[in-house]
Design an enzyme around this catalytic site. Structure first.
Site, PDB file in Angstrom:
ATOM      1  NE  ARG A  87     -36.127  16.446  15.097  1.00 44.41           N
ATOM      2  CZ  ARG A  87     -35.341  15.501  14.558  1.00 44.41           C
ATOM      3  NH1 ARG A  87     -35.284  14.279  15.117  1.00 44.41           N
ATOM      4  NH2 ARG A  87     -34.631  15.753  13.460  1.00 44.41           N
ATOM      5  CG  ASP A 238     -37.566  11.698   8.782  1.00 42.42           C
ATOM      6  OD1 ASP A 238     -37.528  11.505  10.003  1.00 42.42           O
ATOM      7  OD2 ASP A 238     -36.607  11.456   8.014  1.00 42.42           O
ATOM      8  CG  ASN A 248     -34.437   9.832   4.838  1.00 43.17           C
ATOM      9  OD1 ASN A 248     -34.891   9.598   5.960  1.00 43.17           O
ATOM     10  ND2 ASN A 248     -33.304   9.295   4.409  1.00 43.17           N
TER      11      ASN A 248
HETATM   12  O1  MRU Z   1     -32.892  13.789  12.416  1.00 40.06           O
HETATM   13  P1  MRU Z   1     -33.167  12.309  12.570  1.00 40.06           P
HETATM   14  O2  MRU Z   1     -31.996  11.534  13.036  1.00 40.06           O
HETATM   15  O3  MRU Z   1     -34.413  12.053  13.367  1.00 40.06           O
HETATM   16  O4  MRU Z   1     -33.486  11.847  11.051  1.00 40.06           O
HETATM   17  C1  MRU Z   1     -33.797  10.511  10.860  1.00 40.06           C
HETATM   18  C2  MRU Z   1     -33.912  10.167   9.430  1.00 40.06           C
HETATM   19  O5  MRU Z   1     -33.877  10.977   8.524  1.00 40.06           O
HETATM   20  C3  MRU Z   1     -34.187   8.725   9.137  1.00 40.06           C
HETATM   21  O6  MRU Z   1     -33.643   8.361   7.908  1.00 40.06           O
HETATM   22  C4  MRU Z   1     -35.696   8.555   9.080  1.00 40.06           C
HETATM   23  O7  MRU Z   1     -36.273   9.027  10.241  1.00 40.06           O
HETATM   24  C5  MRU Z   1     -36.027   7.168   8.806  1.00 40.06           C
HETATM   25  S1  MRU Z   1     -35.980   6.196  10.165  1.00 40.06           S
HETATM   26  C6  MRU Z   1     -37.551   5.736  10.112  1.00 40.06           C
END
Ligand code: MRU
Length: 357
Positions: A87, A238, A248
């Protein structure tokens, strides 16, 4: 099931076992990951998700790759590349793979060294999460004091709890800590379309921990802020660039704009592993994941017979687009709640706090 758990662990057979987050909140099931390809698939299809847990799974993924018979360090690089590219936005993924490969470069016992380093990396992340919990709960106490209130309403977006970051989460960690301190916390939980990490994962976590919460449609937060129903926003991230821009879950930027327009403090909780010091302008350069349009067009739920179904919610032939993340400019961030304390979202302040000067 009550209380809090780990989103991943090494099981008795020494394989990586993870909570299958695609089945929550309707089913609690786990998956055992025994090969690099299974690790990559689990990250891509979001069996595991959340920047912290993606990094944790990647670290154990390198250990799993070392289980391949007669693998050499050179051949391990091929496996590591597959994991590193599963990803694009959450930098914890690249951080964990690079750190593991650096630690293993002189190893004579890849399997046992990889297991040891993966466990250490995860235990360190757990300690950072606990520090974030404390620094964040101090801010919650300050806001309650300043507003002379007995309770606090906190809005959060996506899921940044223990399902997303070993062991306490990031954005939810201060909330769990505040509860331990006897503070009356209520959480507005953004559903977080299109995959509903808020409605399905954050609400499930808060239910497990007995934290008062209300699920809201993503478009409701601005209205609640105008009405004075939100005392604080806390989200995870992220990837945070060197200048303090925050990537994020899609929709976070809109929450930051509404918070800014209503003088609601907007905090971002992150461990050091979520900083990308190589990117100076996050809004311009942080890679944003583009996922399948089907995640927008189909919705998963449980029907009246208790059967989990996926249903089409749009005209079949209408196109959709699905950006997974957005970037909130540093100017909209009140502060970064980190393992090293609270820091302004500012290049010099970040450099200073994280000894990059
Ligand atoms: O697509 P995801 O569910 O992996 O996205 C997660 C997020 O955006 C969270 O807010 C982010 O990873 C913070 S958790 C450390």
């Amino acid at each position: 099931m009550q209380g809090k758990y780990r989103a991943l662990w090494l099981n008795d057979d020494e394989f990586l076992e993870v909570i299958d987050q695609t089945k929550l909140p309707f089913e609690y099931t786990t998956k055992v990951l025994k090969t690099t390809d299974e690790v990559v698939t689990a990250i891509k299809d979001m069996t595991v998700r959340g920047a912290g847990v993606i990094g944790s799974v990647a670290a154990f993924g390198i250990y799993i790759a070392c289980l391949k018979p007669n693998i050499t360090y050179e051949a391990l690089h091929v496996e590591a590349k597959k994991i590193r590219e599963s990803r694009p936005t959450a930098v914890n993924l690249m951080w964990a793979v690079d750190k593991m490969m650096e630690l293993l470069k002189d190893s004579n016992d890849l399997v046992n060294d990889a297991k040891k380093y993966a466990i250490e990396l995860n235990d360190d992340e757990a300690i950072e999460s606990q520090k974030i919990a404390k620094y964040g709960a101090d801010i919650i106490e300050d806001i309650i004091k300043k507003k002379n209130k007995k309770s606090i309403n906190i809005l959060t977006h996506c899921n940044a709890g223990w399902l997303a970051v070993i062991d306490e989460g990031t954005a939810l960690a201060p909330i769990y800590e505040a509860r331990k301190r006897g503070i009356d916390v209520h959480v507005w939980v953004d559903e977080t379309r299109p995959r509903n990490q808020g409605a399905s994962l954050t609400a499930w976590e808060l239910t497990q921990s007995g934290v008062s919460h209300t699920i809201i449609a993503d478009n409701t937060g601005g209205h609640l802020m105008q009405a004075g129903e939100v005392d604080m926003v806390i989200v995870g991230a992220d990837r945070v660039s060197a200048n303090g821009d925050v990537a994020n879950k899609i929709g976070t930027y809109l929450k930051a704009l509404a918070a800014n327009d209503n003088d609601v403090p907007f905090y971002v909780a992150i461990p050091a592993s979520t900083f990308d010091f190589d990117i100076i302008d996050g809004v311009k350069d942080i890679p944003i994941e583009l996922r399948s349009e089907d995640e927008v067009k189909y919705m998963r739920g449980v029907d009246s017979d208790g059967v989990v179904r996926e249903v089409l919610i749009t005209p079949k032939d209408s196109p959709a687009i699905n950006y997974g993340f957005d970037v909130t400019p540093a100017r909209l961030v009140t502060g970064l709640i980190t393992n090293k304390g609270v820091c302004e979202a500012d290049f010099d302040k970040i450099q200073e706090k994280f000894n990059k000067k």
